[in-house]
Design a protein around this motif. Sequence first.
Motif, short mmCIF file in Angstrom:
data_model
loop_
_atom_site.label_atom_id
_atom_site.label_comp_id
_atom_site.label_asym_id
_atom_site.label_seq_id
_atom_site.Cartn_x
_atom_site.Cartn_y
_atom_site.Cartn_z
N GLY A 79 0.74 -1.14 -0.01
CA GLY A 79 -0.11 0.10 -0.11
C GLY A 79 0.80 1.20 0.04
O GLY A 79 1.95 1.07 0.19
N TRP A 80 0.22 2.33 -0.20
CA TRP A 80 0.95 3.68 -0.04
C TRP A 80 1.63 3.94 1.06
O TRP A 80 2.67 4.71 1.48
N GLY A 81 0.79 3.62 2.17
CA GLY A 81 1.23 3.70 3.55
C GLY A 81 0.46 4.91 4.43
O GLY A 81 0.94 4.94 5.71
N TYR A 82 -0.27 5.73 3.55
CA TYR A 82 -1.12 6.72 4.24
C TYR A 82 -2.17 6.24 4.98
O TYR A 82 -3.01 7.05 5.52
N ASP A 83 -2.50 4.98 4.89
CA ASP A 83 -3.48 4.43 5.89
C ASP A 83 -3.03 3.77 6.97
O ASP A 83 -3.60 2.58 7.31
N GLY A 84 -1.70 4.07 7.58
CA GLY A 84 -1.19 3.54 8.56
C GLY A 84 -2.02 3.85 9.81
O GLY A 84 -2.85 4.60 9.95
N VAL A 85 -1.99 2.62 10.60
CA VAL A 85 -2.85 2.54 12.00
C VAL A 85 -1.98 2.43 13.26
O VAL A 85 -2.34 2.58 14.42
#
Length: 575
Positions: free
Chosen positions: A139-145
């Motif tokens: 993934g792009w990484g901008y939906d990290g949690v």
Amino acid sequence: MRYEVWAPSASRVTLHADGRAYPMRREDGGRWHRAAPGTDGTRYGFALDDGPVRPDPRARRLPDGPDGLAAVVDPTRFVWRHDWSGRPLPGAILYELHIGTFTHEGTFDAAVEHLPHLAELGVTHIELMPVCPFPGTHGWGYDGVAPWAVHEPYGGPAGLVRFVDAAHAHGLGVVLDVVHNHLGPSGNHLPAFGPYFTDRHHTPWGAAIDLEAPEVRRYFIDSALAWLRDYRLDGLRLDAIHALTPRAAFLTELSASVDELSTALHRPLFLIAESDLNDPLTTTPRAAGGHGLHAQWNDDFHHALHTALTGESQGYYADFAADPARALTKTLRAGFFHDGTHSSFRGRRHGHPLTPEATPAYRLLAYTQTHDQIGNRALGDRLSAHLSPGLLACAAALTLCSPFTPMLFMGEEWGARTPWQYFTDHQDPALAEAVRAGRRREFAAHGWPESTIPDPQSPETRLRSCLDRTELSRPPHAELLAWYRHLIALRRTERALTSPDWIDDLTVSPDLCVTYRRGPLLITANLGRGPAEIHAPGDTEVLAAWRPLGLPDARGTLRLPGECAAVLRHSKQYG
């Protein structure tokens, strides 16, 4: 060891570590603590009011992903083989890189193998796109949690340490992209622990992070300091600060904390904002009433140059495309195009003017391509898919010889033809379908047939976005790479190119021939197809030229071919 967690609304909190349960004790402010056995690698989590065991919000490692137990990470056990005194932002050249597509393997260790290429290119800092955990592998990484942890498929904390240490061995600093404005839609456990979010404010991703709460501000600031301190990073890029609500107090506190850490560590540290605000206060020092960040991305430079190169005029490009020569002139001379002017895209006045005397030019980042400007296109197509090598060379010259801090997007230096598309690996089928349908619906509204929009969930979409290094030995890629290397080498040897001063004697002709001075240097880029005439005294030295140039005539006129750029030096200051 001592385990801690903030859970102000819980009546009971139980630590589960290595298969054993330990009741925790409450402190003032809703913090819970417990001393229990634990060493590097110990698996643990917390149960609130006898509910499910959840990972630590401050977990440094999530070996089984965002829904699994945390693992203890002891930063004092990191193995560093190379000393590092840091690299400051002034004079820097950044290189934006996504670990998951920089190589087909998509790991820190695979990326290490290509660090010699970046060192030879001459960039000074690698800007890593987010590496925090998210569901799935790619993934792009901008939906990290998990804002404290490192994505396990990339190599986890140990992999990041090896990458940073190897970068330092090549003289390269490392900057990390961090997201403080939202967390991803799946795998986010923060709401179970406390009021991290608020309905008083909303963002494009839903309820906003409650930055008015001191504990929440401290959570993100401590995370930022941990990245810089424990992973020996040089700086952080702050994603979309315009989506932080409220932002001023948080940014000011963050910048003060980073400056204090820099003093304590005896090495330069910096913060770079991505901002849609065109607000000089972002980089104005705190003592002068600003937020004290050290630099900000400047999309206006990108938009002005992009429209001049491509002729595109849709969406936010419309205001720049109305008069490309004026847009280029204004952004090169003043930084912001929208500085209180009307923005047709936004339907209102936008931005505030910079004061060049108070703002060193390096505080703005200049770029022709970024992950956003490529990946948010329907097909993820780069400039190289549409422009001639000559125009790509012109774009490079205007970026690398600007007064701003240049940033390249991975593969740009050789005109990579691989797209960089939007890809995800959501594990929730309903979420995956919603993202897929939303992407197709968005671009169908702009006239793209739905069948042509890449499926974000398809593994092929990510694979298409991986760099193809076989291009490097083929024309025109090899010639472009040599051009980038030459221009970057000039930035090291010609002090005028890293001067904090703004541009002198700028002219942009109606047919888009750009010329400007930087000390004794004249930078010129002819974006038109036909030749252009520029003034160059007879003893002018050609430091770089995309195509061979003749000598100036008796009148001191030099003919610059179409789609060609050059850097010239005169023995005396141009007058």
